[in-house]
Write a protein that holds these residues in place. Structure first.
Motif, mmCIF file in Angstrom:
data_model
loop_
_atom_site.group_PDB
_atom_site.id
_atom_site.type_symbol
_atom_site.label_atom_id
_atom_site.label_comp_id
_atom_site.label_asym_id
_atom_site.label_seq_id
_atom_site.Cartn_x
_atom_site.Cartn_y
_atom_site.Cartn_z
ATOM 1 N N PHE A 183 0.767 -1.342 0.202
ATOM 2 C CA PHE A 183 -0.131 -0.093 -0.015
ATOM 3 C C PHE A 183 0.985 1.109 0.086
ATOM 4 O O PHE A 183 0.842 2.306 -0.795
ATOM 5 N N LYS A 184 1.773 1.389 0.690
ATOM 6 C CA LYS A 184 2.899 2.375 0.880
ATOM 7 C C LYS A 184 3.498 2.858 -0.212
ATOM 8 O O LYS A 184 3.573 3.640 -1.048
ATOM 9 N N LYS A 185 4.091 1.593 -1.041
ATOM 10 C CA LYS A 185 4.796 1.874 -2.162
ATOM 11 C C LYS A 185 3.793 2.338 -3.314
ATOM 12 O O LYS A 185 4.183 3.081 -3.967
ATOM 13 N N CYS A 186 2.654 1.688 -3.310
ATOM 14 C CA CYS A 186 1.704 1.983 -4.271
ATOM 15 C C CYS A 186 1.317 3.768 -4.177
ATOM 16 O O CYS A 186 1.404 4.321 -5.116
ATOM 17 N N LYS A 187 1.003 4.027 -2.912
ATOM 18 C CA LYS A 187 0.863 5.370 -2.337
ATOM 19 C C LYS A 187 2.054 6.201 -3.032
ATOM 20 O O LYS A 187 1.854 7.729 -3.458
ATOM 21 N N GLU A 188 3.240 6.119 -2.695
ATOM 22 C CA GLU A 188 4.342 6.825 -3.256
ATOM 23 C C GLU A 188 4.436 7.004 -4.674
ATOM 24 O O GLU A 188 4.470 8.275 -5.211
ATOM 25 N N ILE A 189 3.918 5.922 -5.694
ATOM 26 C CA ILE A 189 4.039 6.094 -6.855
ATOM 27 C C ILE A 189 2.782 7.194 -7.482
ATOM 28 O O ILE A 189 2.694 7.890 -8.000
ATOM 29 N N VAL A 190 1.671 6.818 -6.626
ATOM 30 C CA VAL A 190 0.418 7.581 -6.855
ATOM 31 C C VAL A 190 0.886 9.207 -6.782
ATOM 32 O O VAL A 190 0.554 10.139 -7.611
ATOM 33 N N GLU A 191 1.492 9.396 -5.648
ATOM 34 C CA GLU A 191 1.690 10.606 -5.244
ATOM 35 C C GLU A 191 2.773 11.396 -6.139
ATOM 36 O O GLU A 191 2.820 12.665 -6.545
ATOM 37 N N GLU A 192 3.823 10.395 -6.506
ATOM 38 C CA GLU A 192 4.675 11.030 -7.427
ATOM 39 C C GLU A 192 3.938 11.513 -8.776
ATOM 40 O O GLU A 192 4.587 12.269 -9.589
#
Length: 177
Positions: free
Chosen positions: A161-170
């Motif tokens: 979830f955190k990794k996905c969130k990082e990419i989404v925010e990037e």
């Protein structure tokens, strides 16, 4: 492998997704739920055209991070003949042929082998023509196409979830919880 990890592929039909996915959020253009007034003012076709590229770049980045291991579920039972014809009428010839191929196979689960196919499938969800369930096995995460660019994100692990969130925010988007 995919079935043992995710159990069900009709993720969009789960009544209680938290039972299988403890980490849930909504990938969206906005970091909060809009009021009815804001929604009527801001959402619609122009909204999707304006922000659709951010979703395409997010899915493309997830695809490359996943070593090109992304799967999609095509839920054929949810599409009647009239809807199918309408979708085809909105696509160019090459896209329509690809979409027909997806529906001619009985499997319903497909491994996406190239970025062009991923972009096409992402755009189907962004354009609200047909919503796709995207499975990212290494993240233990499913992202579900949905109306008004509010895509549910279901993850089995906090790391995924955190990794996905990082990419989404990037990519200039948010995951609101």
């Amino acid at each position: 492998m995919l079935h043992s990890k995710f159990k069900k592929f009709n993720t969009h039909l789960l009544e209680e997704p938290r039972k299988g996915y403890p980490f849930i959020g909504i990938m969206d253009v906005f970091n909060r739920v809009l009021t009815e007034e804001e929604a009527s003012e801001l959402l619609g076709r122009s909204h999707n055209l304006k922000y659709g590229s951010k979703f395409v770049s997010t899915f493309t980045q997830l695809f490359h991070m996943e070593d090109n291991e992304v799967y999609v579920h095509i839920y054929k039972k949810g599409v009647g003949k009239e809807e199918f014809r309408y979708i085809l009428s909105c696509l160019n010839r090459e896209e329509a042929n690809f979409f027909r191929k997806l529906f001619s196979n009985s499997k319903g689960i497909y491994k996406i082998g190239d970025v062009e196919a991923l972009i096409f499938l992402t755009k189907l969800s962004v354009d609200e023509l047909y919503f796709i369930n995207f499975f990212f096995p290494s993240l233990d995460t499913v992202i579900i196409g949905n109306y008004e660019l509010s895509f549910p994100v279901y993850s089995k692990t906090s790391i995924g979830f955190k990794k996905c969130k990082e990419i989404v925010e990037e990519n200039g988007l948010f995951i609101r919880q």
